[in-house]
Design a protein around this motif. Sequence first.
Motif, short mmCIF file in Angstrom:
data_model
loop_
_atom_site.label_atom_id
_atom_site.label_comp_id
_atom_site.label_asym_id
_atom_site.label_seq_id
_atom_site.Cartn_x
_atom_site.Cartn_y
_atom_site.Cartn_z
N ALA A 67 21.94 -18.35 17.70
CA ALA A 67 23.28 -17.84 17.98
C ALA A 67 23.23 -16.94 19.19
N SER A 68 24.23 -17.07 20.02
CA SER A 68 24.34 -16.19 21.17
C SER A 68 24.91 -14.86 20.70
N ALA A 69 24.15 -13.83 20.90
CA ALA A 69 24.58 -12.49 20.47
C ALA A 69 24.91 -11.66 21.69
N PRO A 70 25.92 -10.83 21.60
CA PRO A 70 26.23 -9.97 22.73
C PRO A 70 25.11 -8.99 22.98
N GLY A 71 25.08 -8.44 24.14
CA GLY A 71 24.11 -7.40 24.40
C GLY A 71 23.37 -7.52 25.71
N ALA A 72 23.57 -8.59 26.49
CA ALA A 72 22.82 -8.74 27.73
C ALA A 72 22.99 -7.53 28.64
N VAL A 73 24.21 -7.05 28.78
CA VAL A 73 24.46 -5.91 29.67
C VAL A 73 23.71 -4.69 29.17
N GLN A 74 23.80 -4.40 27.88
CA GLN A 74 23.12 -3.23 27.32
C GLN A 74 21.61 -3.34 27.47
N HIS A 75 21.04 -4.54 27.25
CA HIS A 75 19.60 -4.71 27.38
C HIS A 75 19.15 -4.50 28.83
N VAL A 76 19.93 -4.99 29.77
CA VAL A 76 19.59 -4.83 31.19
C VAL A 76 19.70 -3.36 31.58
N VAL A 77 20.78 -2.70 31.17
CA VAL A 77 20.97 -1.27 31.48
C VAL A 77 19.81 -0.45 30.92
N ARG A 78 19.45 -0.71 29.67
CA ARG A 78 18.36 0.04 29.05
C ARG A 78 17.03 -0.20 29.77
N PHE A 79 16.73 -1.46 30.07
CA PHE A 79 15.46 -1.78 30.74
C PHE A 79 15.33 -1.04 32.07
N TYR A 80 16.32 -1.19 32.93
CA TYR A 80 16.21 -0.58 34.25
C TYR A 80 16.39 0.93 34.20
N GLY A 81 17.27 1.41 33.32
CA GLY A 81 17.46 2.85 33.18
C GLY A 81 16.20 3.55 32.70
N GLU A 82 15.54 2.97 31.72
CA GLU A 82 14.29 3.55 31.22
C GLU A 82 13.19 3.46 32.26
N ARG A 83 13.10 2.31 32.92
CA ARG A 83 12.06 2.14 33.94
C ARG A 83 12.22 3.14 35.08
N GLY A 84 13.47 3.40 35.45
CA GLY A 84 13.71 4.34 36.55
C GLY A 84 13.86 5.78 36.11
N GLY A 85 13.78 6.02 34.81
CA GLY A 85 13.92 7.38 34.31
C GLY A 85 15.32 7.94 34.47
N CYS A 86 16.31 7.07 34.50
CA CYS A 86 17.69 7.52 34.74
C CYS A 86 18.66 6.99 33.69
#
Length: 169
Positions: free
Chosen positions: A129-148
Motif C-alpha cells: 500500500a502506498s502510505a503518505p509520508g515521502a515529504v516528512q521522510h525527506v525533510v527528516r533525512f536532510y534536516g538531521e543530516r544537516g543538523g537543521c
Amino acid sequence: MRPEEDGPAFNAGDEWRSVIATYARPGVAQACLLLQEALGVDVLVLLHLAYAQGRGQGPAGPEHVGRADAAIRGWRDTVVKPLRAVRRALGKDDPAVRGLRADIQRCELEAERHGLALLSAMPWPQGGASAPGAVQHVVRFYGERGGCLARASEPEVAAAIRLLENHLE
C-alpha cells in the motif's frame, strides 16, 4: 515477483514530464526551493520519491531517501551544485552576462534531468500500500543530516512542508 523484491525502474522520460508538471503547480517550486535552502533537501530526491509513491511502488520510507540520496550524491555534488553556484554568482541583473547565465541555467536543468534519470533507473519495491509520508521522510533525512531539523518547525518552512504534502502525497 514478491512484493518485497525490487521491481523495474521507472521510465525516465515519463518521470521527467511528471516532475516538471508537478514543479509547475502553484507554490510547489517556491516550497521546494525553500526546503532546499533551509534544510538542504535535494529537490530531485523529494520529487522522485513522491513520484514513486504516487505510482504505488510501495511507501517511500526513510530507507528509500537514503538509497536515493546515495544514488545521486556524487552527481549532485560534482555537477549540479557547481553549476547552480556559477549561475547564482552571475546574478540576474547584469546584462553583460545575461546570455551566459541563461546558458548555464540550461546546463543546470539538463544536469538535473540526468540526475532524475539516475534516480529513475533505481529499482524500487513493488506492491504494498502506498502510505503518505515521502515529504516528512525527506525533510527528516536532510534536516538531521544537516543538523537543521529544528528549522522544519519554523512557520515558513512548516507551511512549505504542508503545501508539498498536499501536492505530492
